[in-house]
Design a protein around this motif. Sequence first.
Motif, PDB file in Angstrom:
ATOM      1  N   GLY A 112     -43.163 -19.526 -18.173  1.00 48.49           N
ATOM      2  CA  GLY A 112     -43.706 -18.296 -17.624  1.00 48.49           C
ATOM      3  C   GLY A 112     -43.083 -18.037 -16.276  1.00 48.49           C
ATOM      4  O   GLY A 112     -43.063 -18.916 -15.416  1.00 48.49           O
ATOM      5  N   PRO A 113     -42.554 -16.836 -16.056  1.00 49.66           N
ATOM      6  CA  PRO A 113     -41.775 -16.606 -14.827  1.00 49.66           C
ATOM      7  C   PRO A 113     -42.629 -16.579 -13.572  1.00 49.66           C
ATOM      8  O   PRO A 113     -43.559 -15.775 -13.473  1.00 49.66           O
ATOM      9  CB  PRO A 113     -41.139 -15.228 -15.086  1.00 49.66           C
ATOM     10  CG  PRO A 113     -42.079 -14.550 -16.046  1.00 49.66           C
ATOM     11  CD  PRO A 113     -42.648 -15.627 -16.898  1.00 49.66           C
ATOM     12  N   PRO A 114     -42.358 -17.447 -12.603  1.00 51.16           N
ATOM     13  CA  PRO A 114     -43.051 -17.339 -11.311  1.00 51.16           C
ATOM     14  C   PRO A 114     -42.595 -16.074 -10.603  1.00 51.16           C
ATOM     15  O   PRO A 114     -41.504 -15.567 -10.856  1.00 51.16           O
ATOM     16  CB  PRO A 114     -42.602 -18.598 -10.564  1.00 51.16           C
ATOM     17  CG  PRO A 114     -41.291 -18.955 -11.174  1.00 51.16           C
ATOM     18  CD  PRO A 114     -41.382 -18.550 -12.615  1.00 51.16           C
ATOM     19  N   GLY A 590     -44.124  -9.905 -20.154  1.00 50.43           N
ATOM     20  CA  GLY A 590     -44.703 -10.078 -21.480  1.00 50.43           C
ATOM     21  C   GLY A 590     -43.724  -9.960 -22.614  1.00 50.43           C
ATOM     22  O   GLY A 590     -44.023 -10.357 -23.747  1.00 50.43           O
ATOM     23  N   THR A 591     -42.544  -9.410 -22.342  1.00 50.25           N
ATOM     24  CA  THR A 591     -41.511  -9.314 -23.382  1.00 50.25           C
ATOM     25  C   THR A 591     -40.451 -10.400 -23.231  1.00 50.25           C
ATOM     26  O   THR A 591     -39.388 -10.331 -23.842  1.00 50.25           O
ATOM     27  CB  THR A 591     -40.839  -7.927 -23.336  1.00 50.25           C
ATOM     28  OG1 THR A 591     -40.365  -7.673 -22.002  1.00 50.25           O
ATOM     29  CG2 THR A 591     -41.819  -6.831 -23.721  1.00 50.25           C
ATOM     30  N   LYS A 609     -54.865 -20.480 -15.174  1.00 53.90           N
ATOM     31  CA  LYS A 609     -55.901 -19.718 -15.862  1.00 53.90           C
ATOM     32  C   LYS A 609     -55.867 -18.229 -15.513  1.00 53.90           C
ATOM     33  O   LYS A 609     -56.461 -17.418 -16.235  1.00 53.90           O
ATOM     34  CB  LYS A 609     -57.274 -20.300 -15.542  1.00 53.90           C
ATOM     35  CG  LYS A 609     -57.728 -20.160 -14.102  1.00 53.90           C
ATOM     36  CD  LYS A 609     -59.113 -20.755 -13.912  1.00 53.90           C
ATOM     37  CE  LYS A 609     -59.635 -20.551 -12.493  1.00 53.90           C
ATOM     38  NZ  LYS A 609     -60.975 -21.147 -12.316  1.00 53.90           N
ATOM     39  N   ASP A 610     -55.173 -17.849 -14.427  1.00 51.07           N
ATOM     40  CA  ASP A 610     -55.055 -16.433 -14.114  1.00 51.07           C
ATOM     41  C   ASP A 610     -54.243 -15.684 -15.159  1.00 51.07           C
ATOM     42  O   ASP A 610     -54.331 -14.461 -15.260  1.00 51.07           O
ATOM     43  CB  ASP A 610     -54.445 -16.234 -12.726  1.00 51.07           C
ATOM     44  CG  ASP A 610     -53.099 -16.935 -12.570  1.00 51.07           C
ATOM     45  OD1 ASP A 610     -52.914 -18.016 -13.168  1.00 51.07           O
ATOM     46  OD2 ASP A 610     -52.240 -16.415 -11.843  1.00 51.07           O
ATOM     47  N   GLN A 611     -53.462 -16.423 -15.948  1.00 48.94           N
ATOM     48  CA  GLN A 611     -52.643 -15.777 -16.967  1.00 48.94           C
ATOM     49  C   GLN A 611     -53.419 -15.501 -18.257  1.00 48.94           C
ATOM     50  O   GLN A 611     -52.871 -14.947 -19.206  1.00 48.94           O
ATOM     51  CB  GLN A 611     -51.412 -16.634 -17.277  1.00 48.94           C
ATOM     52  CG  GLN A 611     -50.504 -16.860 -16.082  1.00 48.94           C
ATOM     53  CD  GLN A 611     -50.098 -15.563 -15.399  1.00 48.94           C
ATOM     54  OE1 GLN A 611     -49.868 -14.545 -16.051  1.00 48.94           O
ATOM     55  NE2 GLN A 611     -50.022 -15.579 -14.077  1.00 48.94           N
ATOM     56  N   ILE A 612     -54.694 -15.907 -18.308  1.00 43.33           N
ATOM     57  CA  ILE A 612     -55.520 -15.591 -19.478  1.00 43.33           C
ATOM     58  C   ILE A 612     -55.591 -14.076 -19.668  1.00 43.33           C
ATOM     59  O   ILE A 612     -55.546 -13.575 -20.792  1.00 43.33           O
ATOM     60  CB  ILE A 612     -56.939 -16.184 -19.302  1.00 43.33           C
ATOM     61  CG1 ILE A 612     -56.881 -17.713 -19.490  1.00 43.33           C
ATOM     62  CG2 ILE A 612     -57.923 -15.574 -20.291  1.00 43.33           C
ATOM     63  CD1 ILE A 612     -58.199 -18.418 -19.257  1.00 43.33           C
ATOM     64  N   GLY A 613     -55.687 -13.355 -18.561  1.00 44.75           N
ATOM     65  CA  GLY A 613     -55.685 -11.906 -18.648  1.00 44.75           C
ATOM     66  C   GLY A 613     -54.346 -11.300 -18.288  1.00 44.75           C
ATOM     67  O   GLY A 613     -54.220 -10.069 -18.231  1.00 44.75           O
ATOM     68  N   GLY A 614     -53.340 -12.138 -18.060  1.00 48.56           N
ATOM     69  CA  GLY A 614     -52.022 -11.666 -17.661  1.00 48.56           C
ATOM     70  C   GLY A 614     -50.948 -11.950 -18.689  1.00 48.56           C
ATOM     71  O   GLY A 614     -50.899 -11.327 -19.756  1.00 48.56           O
ATOM     72  N   TRP A 615     -50.100 -12.917 -18.384  1.00 48.09           N
ATOM     73  CA  TRP A 615     -48.914 -13.183 -19.221  1.00 48.09           C
ATOM     74  C   TRP A 615     -49.268 -13.601 -20.638  1.00 48.09           C
ATOM     75  O   TRP A 615     -48.608 -13.201 -21.586  1.00 48.09           O
ATOM     76  CB  TRP A 615     -48.049 -14.241 -18.533  1.00 48.09           C
ATOM     77  CG  TRP A 615     -46.707 -14.440 -19.147  1.00 48.09           C
ATOM     78  CD1 TRP A 615     -45.746 -13.493 -19.359  1.00 48.09           C
ATOM     79  CD2 TRP A 615     -46.167 -15.672 -19.637  1.00 48.09           C
ATOM     80  NE1 TRP A 615     -44.637 -14.063 -19.936  1.00 48.09           N
ATOM     81  CE2 TRP A 615     -44.872 -15.405 -20.107  1.00 48.09           C
ATOM     82  CE3 TRP A 615     -46.654 -16.979 -19.683  1.00 48.09           C
ATOM     83  CZ2 TRP A 615     -44.051 -16.387 -20.652  1.00 48.09           C
ATOM     84  CZ3 TRP A 615     -45.837 -17.967 -20.219  1.00 48.09           C
ATOM     85  CH2 TRP A 615     -44.560 -17.668 -20.701  1.00 48.09           C
ATOM     86  N   LEU A 620     -48.812 -11.872 -25.991  1.00 48.80           N
ATOM     87  CA  LEU A 620     -49.452 -11.807 -27.307  1.00 48.80           C
ATOM     88  C   LEU A 620     -49.403 -10.391 -27.870  1.00 48.80           C
ATOM     89  O   LEU A 620     -49.014 -10.185 -29.030  1.00 48.80           O
ATOM     90  CB  LEU A 620     -50.901 -12.279 -27.190  1.00 48.80           C
ATOM     91  CG  LEU A 620     -51.760 -12.167 -28.452  1.00 48.80           C
ATOM     92  CD1 LEU A 620     -51.274 -13.137 -29.517  1.00 48.80           C
ATOM     93  CD2 LEU A 620     -53.229 -12.433 -28.129  1.00 48.80           C
ATOM     94  N   LEU A 621     -49.778  -9.406 -27.060  1.00 41.76           N
ATOM     95  CA  LEU A 621     -49.873  -8.033 -27.553  1.00 41.76           C
ATOM     96  C   LEU A 621     -48.513  -7.465 -27.943  1.00 41.76           C
ATOM     97  O   LEU A 621     -48.376  -6.818 -28.991  1.00 41.76           O
ATOM     98  CB  LEU A 621     -50.529  -7.149 -26.485  1.00 41.76           C
ATOM     99  CG  LEU A 621     -52.014  -7.445 -26.219  1.00 41.76           C
ATOM    100  CD1 LEU A 621     -52.487  -6.716 -24.974  1.00 41.76           C
ATOM    101  CD2 LEU A 621     -52.864  -7.063 -27.417  1.00 41.76           C
ATOM    102  N   THR A 622     -47.509  -7.686 -27.105  1.00 39.31           N
ATOM    103  CA  THR A 622     -46.175  -7.158 -27.440  1.00 39.31           C
ATOM    104  C   THR A 622     -45.583  -7.866 -28.658  1.00 39.31           C
ATOM    105  O   THR A 622     -44.929  -7.232 -29.490  1.00 39.31           O
ATOM    106  CB  THR A 622     -45.225  -7.296 -26.240  1.00 39.31           C
ATOM    107  OG1 THR A 622     -45.213  -8.669 -25.788  1.00 39.31           O
ATOM    108  CG2 THR A 622     -45.660  -6.406 -25.091  1.00 39.31           C
TER     109      THR A 622
END
Length: 988
Positions: A112-114, A590-591, A609-615, A620-622
């Motif tokens: 996951g990109p910092p 996300g892509t 855990k901040d990525q639960i609503g982020g990355w 997942l959606l894309t």
Amino acid sequence: MLLCRISAVSQSVARWGTSVRRGALLHPALSFNTSRCQNVSSTDGTVHPAAAQGAGPYRDSVLLPRTEFPMKLTGQNLIDREVQIQQECGFAELYSWQRERKAKKEYCLHDGPPYANGDPHVGHALNKILKDIQNRFEMLRGKQVHYVPGWDCHGLPIELKALGELGTSGLSPLQIRQKAREFAEGAIARQRAAFQRWGVMADWDKCYYTFDGTYEAAQLKVFQDMHSKGLIYQDYKPVFWSPSSRTALAEAELEYNPQHVSKAIYATFALATLPPKMAEAVGELGSISVLVWTTQPWTIPANQAVCFMPNAHSQLLLVATERVSSLATLLSTELETVGTFTGTELEGGVCQHPTIPRKEVPLLPANFVTMGKGTGLVHTAPAHGMEDYSVASHFKLSVECIVDEEGRFTELAGPELQSLSVMGEGNDAVISMLKAVGSLVKEEECVHSYPYDWRSKEPVVIRPSKQWFIDIASLKDKAKEVLAKVRVIPESARGSLLAHLDRRPYWCISRQRSWGVPIPVFYHKETGEPLINKHTVSHVTQLFSEKGSDCWWELPLESLLPPEVLKKVTGEVTDYERGDDVLDIWFDSGTSWAAVLEDSRADVYVEGKDQIGGWFQSSLLTSVAVQKRAPYKALMIHDFVISEKGEKMSKSLGNVVDPDTVIHGGEDPSVSPAYGVDVLRWWVAESNVFSEVQIGPNVLNSARDSINKLRNTLKFLLGNLQGFDPRTQAVDPKEMHYIDQYLLHLLRNYSMKMTDAYNDFGAGRAIRLLQAFITRDLSKFYFSIIKDRLYCDPEDSLGRRSCQTVLEEILDGVTRSIAPILPHLAEEVYLHSLSSEGETMFRSGWIKSSPVWRRPGLEEAVEGACAIRDSFLSSIPGRNAAEYELTIEIEPGLLFELIESLQDEPTSSYSQLTELMMSSQTTLTSALPRDLPADALISNGSFLINLEGESQLMVQRSKTLHLSARGVTAVPGSNPSCITSGSDWESP
């Protein structure tokens, strides 16, 4: 003399003594048997004073450990050694080496990109080291690791930091982008250097960056695919808007401040037209008003309706029945019931807007109305609320925005409000207007959770604007379906992932900034209609791939929208203009699966855990939209780093821990010593990363001490293997002493447990297994037993070579087992061992254990003898076991036969049983001597034996044991004369 008696033992014994206390020693771990030599050595390889000074006649006959491996490294020596090991052992080339070797399986951990907007911090260290531990383990197991580091390079925070005090005034988009790119590149360089110093294995020359043209092109292909499926659309609807940043925000870019203070009000809307049912019932009661409650008074001028719960019962002054009692208390008044109506009986009612003359608003049913707070009737402003907008869509209400990009009222709000900040003086002005017309019933301060801009830390507002959206509602069911097949670590986080999905009806992906990937859309100059299709997007995608996204501003419109593309639509190039919006950075990152993973799925994503609503969500959606699957097979979610006092780190509190200072030390070494990289890695591995992770001097000192203790054990192993060549001098396991075979049995169990721990992302469990194995099985047990053989037997004797063979295997197994966590220490040990032969440890594989090491029958014999030894040693606290002759009396049976396998003769000073007991002499007998010496120490106890019956259930039977010991080397008057009985030495 010590006697042990056991009554007859059943011959159906299948297993006994599996939980004995092997480590309960009451004497120095490596004190020599006084009947054989006088020198004493400790587990770290150092020699005690008697040996160091050459005391005693046996000095030249003792084979003391010899090694140049240092007991500890500190200060600059530690730093230099780590850097030297990274160079000598090819840390920089390791990733490419393992990618080129043949492997049956690939292991993909997608990075996951910092964010490229600051210096490396301990949060980076936690994340990157966790990933590296797993990657190194999988690589050692023989898999081909796929790990491409990346950076998230676009977005408002970078843009703002790059511009500093300059702002955007007078700068063109290209000038802003140039400064932002330079800032991001500087941050990337600093972070990359730190990650490499931490020993993170990767191909650092082939990272991915979201501002690269090839990455941007891959991103636009996903955009085009989703747009062609109708999942991306433009609309005018409410979005979270940051006045401080002047851009729309997505849910993932919000922080909720639980201490936000709003001015909440209770206000009335006079009923201009009574609902028919109500008009029949109330007769001549006079004027009736609807009571509403809101924490955002500034939205009253935008009111278009008052909503009620369809099935609720209401009263006049019109409030919900369920809220009467609470409202009476809040308003400090009594509320008399005049009439009761169902929610549906309110339909047809119309209210007079309290601050806008001649404006009427309807009473409408809405399912989102609840009775938890307020009045049960909800003031509804479709332009400034997500749920309010849904009512407007259903009933075709007006959605007019009365707030500009700076969060100020527009002229549509009226001259008395225009230009006032809605979160400040504008809010107060609306309250004053309500008070002036008699609509204000009560004003109060309300502390509640409110969304803030995650970067500027300022409150946001909800306002409508024309934006580009992703229709999450169409993806939600499929996303939940594929997420159910994803392993989530810890499993408790799955609920949060699903909750975030449920909360998002749509995703706003357009941003009003310059530093980002342009949305490839053109607008008709007169009509404002967007021009976007597969032909236009494909053409722009190709340009981005070749030239980068700067070309959106650099190239003339004729190059971006050439004639062959315009042939597909009506119009000329001059009829259009390029769009100004850029894509949300969550769509950027996300892509990443499309740009980095190509057609494969990652084995795991590992982020905070901040990525639960982020990355995690945007990926997942894309991916579900394009591939109909999750881009990952597993998610590993860790918590955040806090101070030792449990505080969030901040410069103002002075509790920020800089990982560079941890490694290299600060200006004052007494305050901030140089711990080195491996201490930082140990801290990560040892922490419970699924809860808040603490760091500070105490934690770091503890990690350093643990590593030094480990170094001492490794030094002892290396020192006693000096001159031993396992290729020619190793002993076959079948010819080894039983105690040595037993240690191989334990080593095999240890290696399997370590493998299981790493497989489950259990680096903390791996450390606990390591420490238990070294402390209990090695230092307190095996090392204390083998001292005579190791130091006093002939150098090339079978007993000594048997012992060294096991030490070699232990050294190899322990070194490999710690390698994912402590790569520098592991390579340092490997450089000192004879087995390296110029090869680095990480190129030689994982722990090697043989099935022939498994000896369950031998385990029963040794652990049964260990239980007897524990009783013996607990009977002579503070005394040297070598001062005693030991007699063990066991009645005939299987236990006697098992213990007899450790001693062929009835009495021996050199048997394996004597070695295990550490006595000067051991006698094994099946008959209790009639006459016990007067100075004998006697101990009684019981031992639990497990019998396996036909039902395969384990049952327990206890047998009584009697022990006695007679001192043989005691000083006059010091021989033990006490007699103890009933000693607690049974196996649990």
